[in-house]
Design an enzyme around this catalytic site. Sequence first.
Site, short mmCIF file in Angstrom:
data_model
loop_
_atom_site.label_atom_id
_atom_site.label_comp_id
_atom_site.label_asym_id
_atom_site.label_seq_id
_atom_site.Cartn_x
_atom_site.Cartn_y
_atom_site.Cartn_z
N ASN A 103 -2.66 -10.01 16.50
CA ASN A 103 -2.64 -8.99 17.57
C ASN A 103 -3.95 -9.11 18.36
O ASN A 103 -4.72 -10.06 18.16
CB ASN A 103 -2.39 -7.59 16.98
N GLY A 144 3.53 -6.72 25.32
CA GLY A 144 4.52 -7.67 24.78
C GLY A 144 3.84 -8.76 23.98
O GLY A 144 2.97 -8.48 23.17
N ASN A 204 0.83 -1.22 0.00
CA ASN A 204 0.00 0.00 0.00
C ASN A 204 0.85 1.25 0.00
O ASN A 204 1.98 1.24 0.49
CB ASN A 204 -0.85 0.09 1.28
N LEU A 228 0.55 -8.42 21.91
CA LEU A 228 -0.30 -7.72 22.86
C LEU A 228 0.12 -6.27 23.06
O LEU A 228 0.09 -5.75 24.18
CB LEU A 228 -0.29 -8.47 24.21
N ASP A 266 4.80 6.10 17.55
CA ASP A 266 3.92 5.71 16.44
C ASP A 266 4.03 4.19 16.30
O ASP A 266 5.10 3.67 15.99
CB ASP A 266 4.41 6.44 15.17
N ASP A 324 4.21 -5.73 12.14
CA ASP A 324 4.91 -6.25 10.95
C ASP A 324 6.39 -6.47 11.25
O ASP A 324 6.99 -7.47 10.84
CB ASP A 324 4.75 -5.26 9.78
N GLY A 326 1.49 -1.21 3.76
CA GLY A 326 0.87 -2.49 3.44
C GLY A 326 1.58 -3.53 4.30
O GLY A 326 2.80 -3.48 4.46
P1 ATP Z 1 0.67 -3.20 13.11
O1 ATP Z 1 -0.64 -3.70 12.62
O2 ATP Z 1 0.79 -1.72 13.03
O3 ATP Z 1 1.84 -3.81 12.43
P2 ATP Z 1 -0.08 -4.55 15.58
O4 ATP Z 1 -1.33 -3.90 16.08
O5 ATP Z 1 -0.23 -5.83 14.88
O6 ATP Z 1 0.77 -3.54 14.68
P3 ATP Z 1 0.82 -4.52 18.32
O7 ATP Z 1 0.12 -5.63 18.99
O8 ATP Z 1 0.38 -3.14 18.63
O9 ATP Z 1 0.90 -4.80 16.75
O10 ATP Z 1 2.37 -4.59 18.66
C1 ATP Z 1 3.21 -5.58 18.11
C2 ATP Z 1 4.40 -5.72 19.01
O11 ATP Z 1 5.08 -4.46 19.10
C3 ATP Z 1 4.04 -6.08 20.45
O12 ATP Z 1 3.85 -7.47 20.59
C4 ATP Z 1 5.27 -5.53 21.19
O13 ATP Z 1 6.35 -6.41 21.06
C5 ATP Z 1 5.60 -4.26 20.40
N1 ATP Z 1 4.93 -3.07 20.96
C6 ATP Z 1 3.76 -2.53 20.59
N2 ATP Z 1 3.46 -1.42 21.31
C7 ATP Z 1 4.51 -1.24 22.14
C8 ATP Z 1 4.85 -0.27 23.14
N3 ATP Z 1 4.03 0.75 23.41
N4 ATP Z 1 6.01 -0.41 23.80
C9 ATP Z 1 6.87 -1.42 23.53
N5 ATP Z 1 6.61 -2.36 22.60
C10 ATP Z 1 5.46 -2.30 21.91
O1 RIB Z 2 0.39 -3.07 9.50
C1 RIB Z 2 0.46 -1.73 9.12
C2 RIB Z 2 -0.11 -1.53 7.72
O2 RIB Z 2 -1.48 -1.85 7.73
C3 RIB Z 2 0.00 -0.12 7.20
O3 RIB Z 2 1.23 0.10 6.54
C4 RIB Z 2 -1.21 0.01 6.29
O4 RIB Z 2 -0.90 -0.04 4.92
C5 RIB Z 2 -2.14 -1.14 6.70
O5 RIB Z 2 -2.38 -2.01 5.69
#
Ligand code: ATP
Ligand code: RIB
Length: 311
Positions: free
Chosen positions: A184, A226, A13, A222, A247, A253, A40
């Site tokens: 997640n 973690g 994306n 989580l 951020d 990912d 993406g």
């Molecule tokens: P995305 O979709 O943007 O790739 P996600 O929602 O799948 O992210 P999260 O569960 O928010 O992923 O986070 C993935 C990992 O990132 C967590 O398991 C942890 O290791 C790390 N993480 C996320 N937020 C924090 C934080 N505030 N501080 C430290 N580590 C974090």
């Molecule tokens: O996991 C993060 C991604 O999810 C962003 O880069 C966005 O493109 C969405 O698909």
Amino acid sequence: MKKSRIMVVGSINQDIIFHHPIKNTEIGTIYGGYTMANGGKGNNQASAAGKLGADVIMVGCVGDDEYGRRQIQALKKIGVHTEGIEVKKDLPTGLAYVGLKSDGTYCSDNAAGANEALNWRQVEDALEKFPCHMIIMQIEMPLETVYETYRIAKKKGIPVILDPGPAQKIDLQPLKGIYIISPNEDETYALTGVRPDSRKEAEAAACILKEKCSPEYIVLKLGKKGAYLYAEGKGELIPAVSVKTVDSTGAGDTFTAALGICLCQGMNIYQAVEYANGAAAICVSRQGGQPSIPEMNEVKEFIKNVKEKKL
Ligand code: ATP
Ligand code: RIB
């Protein structure tokens, strides 16, 4: 050490990151900033795997437009092989509107564009040219491609990590026996009906996932808590590294890519989750998704410092 060869199958994306939440009810113009970023889930994971030191091929689709060319160029710059990416004449590159919340988390609205044309035959073709040690995929693409990719990989004995994002309730039965599933919190809820807010709930959700697709490992991401690892009938919370959240785009990912590479390099699952937590923590402490992904040396140094501080 020989480089791990990883194939990432998934979405590409153009992200437009608004520096304010996008799902609000105010009418009118919000005078906030925005930035453009490559994105993406597939593209982020390929980019992360490349930056973290693997030999990576990306399998996906973009439109014949400026956004698509930009994504391909960025992957090439990191050294990711892009022959698995098809350019679709009649579809635009996928687009994601990402809105940052004040706590550094985000929500996004996506238009699939060319991602909807990603076909499992691309996976077959890419595997001919690029035999790999592992496949990483997500579900921001047709479900048929997800299931067929797993079927092809299984036939060839290639372990697959599924990052089942974005959150959708999908049938996990066709993925029976998958190496790792790593949702997640929202994805866990969508797949199991259980929100993993406590250890007890994380364990309940893991047991449901075990029942549905018998993965070797379940790794629940989580956020700032973690990751919850469920392996050999036992669950354990592996805490995040505490950082100031700037951020969180792409944290999951980065986590998934780091997990895959560490396992390919021979770490055990506990060590691999520890490194994945470290890589993702660095990512959340900086602005943007792909630009904040660290290199492996930085992750190793970071983990070493965290351990020394604990002593
Ligand atoms: P995305 O979709 O943007 O790739 P996600 O929602 O799948 O992210 P999260 O569960 O928010 O992923 O986070 C993935 C990992 O990132 C967590 O398991 C942890 O290791 C790390 N993480 C996320 N937020 C924090 C934080 N505030 N501080 C430290 N580590 C974090
Ligand atoms: O996991 C993060 C991604 O999810 C962003 O880069 C966005 O493109 C969405 O698909």
